[in-house]
Design an enzyme around this catalytic site. Structure first.
Site, mmCIF file in Angstrom:
data_model
loop_
_atom_site.group_PDB
_atom_site.id
_atom_site.type_symbol
_atom_site.label_atom_id
_atom_site.label_comp_id
_atom_site.label_asym_id
_atom_site.label_seq_id
_atom_site.Cartn_x
_atom_site.Cartn_y
_atom_site.Cartn_z
ATOM 1 N N CYS A 115 1.242 5.949 0.345
ATOM 2 C CA CYS A 115 2.282 6.141 -0.662
ATOM 3 C C CYS A 115 3.403 7.027 -0.106
ATOM 4 C CB CYS A 115 1.683 6.692 -1.949
ATOM 5 S SG CYS A 115 2.777 6.510 -3.377
ATOM 6 N N HIS A 218 -2.599 3.093 -3.097
ATOM 7 C CA HIS A 218 -3.545 4.200 -2.941
ATOM 8 C C HIS A 218 -4.955 3.660 -2.682
ATOM 9 C CE1 HIS A 218 -1.219 7.854 -4.025
ATOM 10 N NE2 HIS A 218 -0.431 6.966 -4.600
ATOM 11 N N GLU A 220 -7.448 5.090 -1.576
ATOM 12 C CA GLU A 220 -8.499 6.058 -1.953
ATOM 13 C C GLU A 220 -8.908 5.919 -3.415
ATOM 14 O OE1 GLU A 220 -4.928 8.171 -3.537
ATOM 15 O OE2 GLU A 220 -5.355 6.846 -1.836
#
Length: 254
Positions: A115, A218, A220
């Site tokens: 990002c 993202h 994660e």
């Protein structure tokens, strides 16, 4: 290298509260970043903001680098005035992470920008940013890139055939977790676009030489480990390199 590679992750610098402390200047990182690195087979090492001149020495001790998400990049770094909705409040972090990116590029250290990390990679390479994406794609479409307050949105991205990212994500489109209101405008030198948003064509991933990958989403916050595992595998195979010189790696070329 046969052991688990060490992956440095850049961090936030914010006020926080815990226990008896109502307000304490702190180095923070959402737990899903180190969890992602561990699940992908690496050892996570948090990198607090430091003096840019130390970046090359830090990167020389890492096997790979993740530049995490966070605040908007200061538009002065790519020669623009701030948009009314730009919130650039991390000057020290901007300079530190820019120096980390330059050091990683100079040393050939595997790098994943997430990002904000992708956006800063683009800026370090001489690119610029769309400061408020709804101005370009419209308010309704822009909402697909930003979730509700405190939540991540989800939308489809299309990897570009022939790129490293397409090798990692061979599907025609992949639904990813996302939260951003800025995006790549002018592409940085030496970078290639490797994914676009399926609905509006926003640049969603870039890549450069070696394992240099930036994703606007993202990873994660999802369960797909393929990009993170590729970073860890590249870090496991990367030869150890000497620290880059200050002229090569330390000071951002803004």
């Amino acid at each position: 290298m046969t052991s688990r590679p060490v992956i440095g992750i850049s961090t936030y610098l914010n006020d926080a509260a815990w226990g008896r402390w109502d307000r304490m200047r702190s180095v923070l990182l959402p737990v899903r970043y180190p969890e992602l690195v561990r699940e992908a087979g690496g050892i996570a090492l948090m990198l607090p903001p430091d003096a840019p001149e130390h970046a090359a020495a830090v990167v020389a001790r890492l096997d790979g680098l993740v530049v995490a998400g966070g605040e908007d990049v200061d538009p002065a770094l790519y020669g623009e005035l701030p948009h009314p909705l730009t919130v650039a409040t991390a000057a020290a972090r901007d300079l530190w992470e820019a120096a980390l990116i330059r050091a990683a590029l100079a040393a050939g250290t595997p790098l994943l920008g997430i990002c904000r990390g992708m956006q800063l990679l683009n800026v370090v390479c001489g690119g610029s940013l769309i400061q408020h994406l709804p101005d370009v794609v419209g308010e309704e479409q822009g909402r697909h890139h930003v979730g509700a307050p405190g939540e991540y949105g989800r939308h489809a991205v299309r990897p570009v055939p022939g790129t490293l990212l397409a090798d990692l994500l061979p599907e025609e489109s992949v639904v990813v977790p996302t939260f951003h209101h800025q995006a790549v405008a002018r592409l940085g030198e030496g970078l290639t676009v490797s994914a676009y948003a399926a609905e509006d064509g926003t640049v969603e991933a870039v890549e450069g030489a070696g394992f240099t990958v930036g994703v606007q989403w993202h990873p994660e916050q999802g369960e797909d480990l393929r990009v993170a595992r590729a970073l860890v595998n590249a870090a496991r195979l990367a030869p150890l390199t000497a620290p880059a010189t200050a002229e090569e790696a330390v000071l951002p070329s803004f």
